[in-house]
Design an enzyme around this catalytic site. Structure first.
Site, PDB file in Angstrom:
ATOM      1  CB  THR A 590      -0.700   0.039   1.191  1.00  0.00           C
ATOM      2  OG1 THR A 590      -0.606  -0.341   2.396  1.00  0.00           O
ATOM      3  CG2 THR A 590      -2.312  -1.316   1.133  1.00  0.00           C
ATOM      4  CD  GLN A 594      -1.725   6.529  -0.352  1.00  0.00           C
ATOM      5  OE1 GLN A 594      -1.954   7.456   0.194  1.00  0.00           O
ATOM      6  NE2 GLN A 594      -2.583   5.648  -0.881  1.00  0.00           N
ATOM      7  CD  GLU A 661      -1.721  15.574   2.279  1.00  0.00           C
ATOM      8  OE1 GLU A 661      -1.683  16.537   1.936  1.00  0.00           O
ATOM      9  OE2 GLU A 661      -1.236  14.963   3.542  1.00  0.00           O
TER      10      GLU A 661
HETATM   11 MO1  MOS Z   1      -4.740  16.226   2.018  1.00  0.00          MO
HETATM   12  S1  MOS Z   1      -5.021  17.501   0.711  1.00  0.00           S
HETATM   13  O1  MOS Z   1      -4.442  16.376   3.602  1.00  0.00           O
HETATM   14  O2  MOS Z   1      -6.307  15.349   2.010  1.00  0.00           O
END
Ligand code: MOS
Length: 695
Positions: A590, A594, A661
Site C-alpha cells: 500500500t 501511495q 502526500e
Molecule cells: Mo490532504 S489535501 O490533507 O487530503
C-alpha cells in the site's frame, strides 16, 4: 509497548477490502437508496457576482414528478453558518457555479429536467477573477492553512542578498488545479425526527458530523455520517461542502430522504481546487553554493465567501540551512469558487518554486544539483531550532542518485539527442510534515478468537483498513485475518480526518492503545474471553499533546528523465524515480501505491493539469476530463518508488511518518529541471506546455 519487531506491520499484506471492491459489493454513498427516496439536482449561478432577483418556483412545480424547488426565497433558515455554507440563505452570488436553487423530484430524470428549465433572474455586477501579484486588494491573512504563521523573518535577508556572490531571483507560477477523485461527491440525507443521517464519501466522518451539528444547531449525537468506502479524495472530501448542506436542507423541507449526486462538471465549481500561485523566490549563496539567504513570497487567491490560504512558502522555512530567511503569503478575495485542500497543499506548489530555484542556483554556481542540496543540509530545523526527530534527505538523494544512474551526468543543457528527442535529467527534494492528532478507538475480543477494532477513521483508497488490521494484530499478538476493522462511521469512536498525511500515525496510535488496554483486560480475565466478549477503549489526546518537541518531517528525492520532441516540444517523462525517508513503512504494497500515486499526480501537474479562467464569464472554463487533462496510462511509463530504512522513536508506537502526500511534492520541479537540462529552456510557469517550449 511498541510494535517494532512485530510480524505483521511491515509485511506486504494485500488490501483486506480488495475483494469487496472489485466484486462491487462495497457500498459507496451513492449506492444507498432508502425507501421513499427523492432526487435533488442543484442549480448553479450563471453569473460570477450579483444578486438573485427571482426564481420561478411556481412554473417548475407544475412539471411532472417535481416535489419541491427551493431557493433563498423559501428555504428553511440555518441557525448558524459561515458564508460559504450558508447555502440558499441569501440573494448574493459570490461566484459562478455557486448553488442558487435546488429542484427535488421523484426521479433523477425529472429533477434534472426541471433544474435545467428553472428560470432564475439575476442582477449581475462586474466581476474580478484575475489573480495578479500587484492586485490592489492583496492582503495579509491572519494565519495560513494548517495554522502556520503568515510571514516569518530571520536575520537580514535583503542585506545578505545584496552582498551574496551568487543570486537567483525568479518568479514561478502554478495554475489552478482541480482534484478529480474517481468517485464524485454524493449525499443521501435522511431526517428521523430530530436526527439526521448522511451517507457521504468523506475523509472524516467525525468532523463532518461536528460540522453538520453546528450548522443545524443540534448536538453532534443527533447526526450520523456513514462513509464506509470512499473512491479517492485528495483533499476534496476533507471538509463539509455546500452540497451536503443542500441535501440536508432539502430532506428537511420535503420530509423524505434525498439523494444529491454532484456531477463531474459541477465539481469544478463546488468541491474545491488548488489556488493558482505566483511565487517569487530569491536565493543568495556563496560561490560554492552554500546558501546565505532564502526569501519566498507567495501570492494566491481566495473567494469572497471563505478564506483559504495555501501555505506555499512554509517548506522554505525548514528545507535548507540559510542564516537569513523571509517568507510571506498574500491573498486576494476574488469572485471565484473557494480554493481548498488538494494533495500536499502548500508543499506541492511551494516546492515547485523552491526546488526549481535550487536547480537554477546549482547551474549558476556550477555545482551538481544533488551536491548543492547536500551542502545546504541543516543541523537542526532552521525555523524552530528544534532537532529533527529524523532527517534523511541526504540518504534519499544518495540512494536515488545511485539507483537512477546520476553519477557522471553532464550538466550542459540542450545537448543530448535521441532521435527526435532532446533528453535530460533533473532532481528535486521532497518534504512533508509528520503530523499526529488525537483519536480514539475501541478493541473487542470475541470468545471465538476474533477481534474487532472500531474507530471513525476513513479509508479513502489508501489501505487504512489493511494497515490498521496489521497494527492491531501485532499488538494483540494475533493474525490480521482474525481482526475486523470497522471504520467510516461517525457512530464509532471519534477519529481525526484522513488528511495532512496523518491518518496512520493518529489512528494507529489509538488502535495500539485500545489493543493494549484489551490485552490487559484479557490478562486480568485469566486469558479467557467471557461469553459476552471483552472490550476496551482508548483516547490519545493526552499522549499526542504530551509529545516531546521535535521537528518531525518526512523527506524524499525525486529524479526524472524526460524526452522533449525537438520540433513539437511534446514532453514525455521517460523515467521517474523517488526515494523516500518516511519512518517505518507499515505495508510495502500500500505504501508503494501511495508513493507512485503521488508521483503520478505530480507528473500530471508538471505536464497537464491546468484550470483555465474564463475572464468574461468569471469561472474556470474546463469542466470535464476531456478539457481538464490528467495523466493517463500512456503518460505514465516508468514510475518507481523506493525508501530508506528510518528508525525514529519520536513519532508514534509504529515509528511511521505519513506517506499520502509526499509523493507529489517535488515531482513537478524534478520534471521541469529535467526539461531545462534537455532543452535549455527554463519553464517557471506550470504546466510545461508545448507552446512554452517552442518559440
Ligand atoms: Mo490532504 S489535501 O490533507 O487530503
Amino acid at each position: 509497548m511498541t510494535v517494532t519487531g512485530s510480524r505483521h506491520v511491515g509485511s506486504a499484506l494485500d488490501r483486506v477490502d480488495a475483494v469487496e471492491k472489485v466484486t462491487g459489493r462495497a457500498r459507496y454513498a451513492y449506492d444507498n437508496a432508502p425507501a421513499g427516496l427523492v432526487h435533488a439536482v442543484p442549480v448553479q449561478a450563471t453569473i460570477a457576482r450579483g444578486e438573485i432577483l427571482e426564481v420561478d418556483v411556481d412554473a417548475i412545480l407544475k412539471r411532472p414528478g417535481v416535489v419541491a424547488a427551493i431557493w433563498h426565497g423559501n428555504a428553511p433558515r440555518l441557525p448558524s453558518a459561515d458564508e460559504e455554507l450558508a447555502v440558499l440563505q441569501s440573494r448574493r452570488v459570490a461566484y459562478r457555479g455557486q448553488y442558487v436553487a435546488v429542484v427535488v423530484a421523484e426521479t433523477l430524470e425529472d429533477a434534472r429536467n426541471a433544474a435545467r428549465l428553472l428560470r432564475v433572474e439575476y442582477a449581475a455586477e462586474e466581476h474580478d477573477v484575475e489573480l495578479r501579484a500587484d492586485h490592489p486588494r492583496m492582503y495579509r491573512p491572519e494565519r495560513v492553512n494548517a495554522g502556520y504563521a503568515t510571514d516569518t523573518e530571520d536575520g537580514d535577508p535583503d542585506a545578505a542578498l545584496a552582498s551574496a556572490p551568487v543570486v537567483v531571483d525568479a518568479v514561478y507560477s502554478t495554475p489552478a488545479e482541480h482534484n478529480n477523485p474517481m468517485e464524485p461527491h454524493a449525499t443521501i440525507a435522511e431526517w428521523d425526527g430530530d436526527g439526521l443521517t448522511v451517507h457521504e464519501p468523506t475523509q472524516g466522518a467525525s468532523s463532518l458530523r461536528a460540522s453538520l451539528g453546528s450548522l443545524f444547531g443540534m448536538p453532534p449525537a443527533h447526526v450520523r455520517v456513514v462513509s464506509p468506502y470512499v473512491g479517492g479524495g485528495f483533499g476534496a472530501k476533507l471538509k463539509i461542502l455546500p452540497h451536503v448542506v443542500i441535501a440536508a436542507l432539502a430532506a428537511k423541507q420535503v420530509g423524505r430522504p434525498v439523494k444529491l449526486a454532484v456531477t463531474r462538471r459541477q465539481m469544478f465549481a463546488v468541491t474545491g481546487y488548488r489556488t493558482p500561485t505566483i511565487q517569487r523566490v530569491r536565493l543568495g549563496a556563496e560561490a560554492g553554493g552554500r546558501l546565505v539567504a532564502i526569501t519566498h513570497d507567495v501570492y494566491e487567491q481566495t473567494s469572497i465567501v471563505a478564506e483559504f490560504a495555501e501555505q506555499a512558502a512554509v517548506p522554505s522555512r525548514m528545507m535548507y540551512a540559510a542564516p537569513h530567511r523571509r517568507t510571506t503569503h498574500r491573498l486576494v478575495r476574488l469572485d471565484v469558487p473557494t480554493p481548498s485542500y488538494m494533495r500536499g497543499p502548500g508543499e506541492t506548489p511551494g516546492m515547485f518554486a523552491l526546488e526549481s530555484a535550487m536547480d537554477e542556483l546549482a547551474i549558476a554556481c556550477g555545482v551538481d544539483p544533488v551536491e548543492l542540496r547536500v551542502r545546504n543540509e541543516p543541523e537542526t530545523d532552521p525555523e524552530s531550532g528544534l532537532p529533527f526527530s529524523s532527517r534523511n534527505l541526504v540518504a534519499c538523494l544518495r540512494e536515488g542518485a545511485r539507483r537512477f544512474g546520476w553519477a557522471g551526468r553532464d550538466p550542459e543543457p540542450g545537448v543530448r539527442r535521441g532521435g527526435r528527442l532532446l533528453v535530460g535529467t533533473g532532481v528535486a527534494a521532497s518534504t512533508y510534515p509528520a503530523y499526529r492528532a488525537p483519536s480514539s478507538a475501541s478493541a473487542r475480543a470475541e470468545p471465538d478468537g476474533r477481534f474487532t477494532v472500531r474507530l471513525a477513521a476513513a479509508d479513502i483508497g489508501t489501505g487504512a483498513r489493511t494497515i490498521l488490521a496489521q497494527i492491531a494484530a501485532d499488538t494483540l499478538r494475533t493474525s490480521p485475518g482474525l481482526v475486523v476493522v470497522e471504520l467510516g462511521d461517525s457512530a464509532l469512536p471519534s477519529a481525526v480526518v484522513a488528511g495532512g498525511s496523518m491518518g496512520s500515525a493518529s489512528w494507529g496510535t489509538a488502535v495500539v492503545r485500545a489493543c493494549e488496554a484489551l490485552r490487559d483486560r484479557l490478562e486480568a480475565a485469566g486469558g479467557a474471553v467471557p461469553p459476552g466478549g471483552l472490550e476496551a477503549t482508548a483516547d490519545t489526546t493526552q499522549e499526542v499533546r504530551a509529545q516531546e518537541p521535535f521537528a518531525r518531517h518526512a523527506f524524499g528525492a525525486q529524479f526524472a528523465e524526460v524526452g522533449v520532441d525537438a520540433d513539437t516540444g511534446e514532453t514525455r517523462v521517460l523515467r521517474l524515480l523517488g526515494v523516500f525517508a518516511a519512518g517505518r513503512i507499515l505495508n510495502p504494497t500500500t505504501a508503494r501505491s501511495q508513493f507512485i500515486g503521488g508521483m503520478t499526480m505530480g507528473l500530471s501537474m508538471a505536464l497537464l493539469e491546468e484550470s483555465i479562467m474564463d475572464r468574461e464569464f468569471g469561472d474556470y472554463l474546463n469542466h470535464d476530463l476531456a478539457q481538464y487533462h490528467i495523466a493517463g496510462c500512456a503518460d505514465v511509463r516508468d514510475v518507481q518508488a523506493f525508501w530508506v530504512e528510518e528508525d525514529d522513536s519520536h513519532l508514534n508506537p509504529m515509528g511511521s511518518k505519513g506517506i499520502g502526500e509526499i509523493g507529489i511534492v517535488g515531482t513537478a520541479a524534478a520534471i521541469a529541471n529535467a526539461v531545462h537540462h534537455a532543452t535549455g529552456v527554463r519553464i517557471r510557469d506550470l504546466p510545461i506546455r508545448m507552446d512554452k517550449l517552442v518559440r
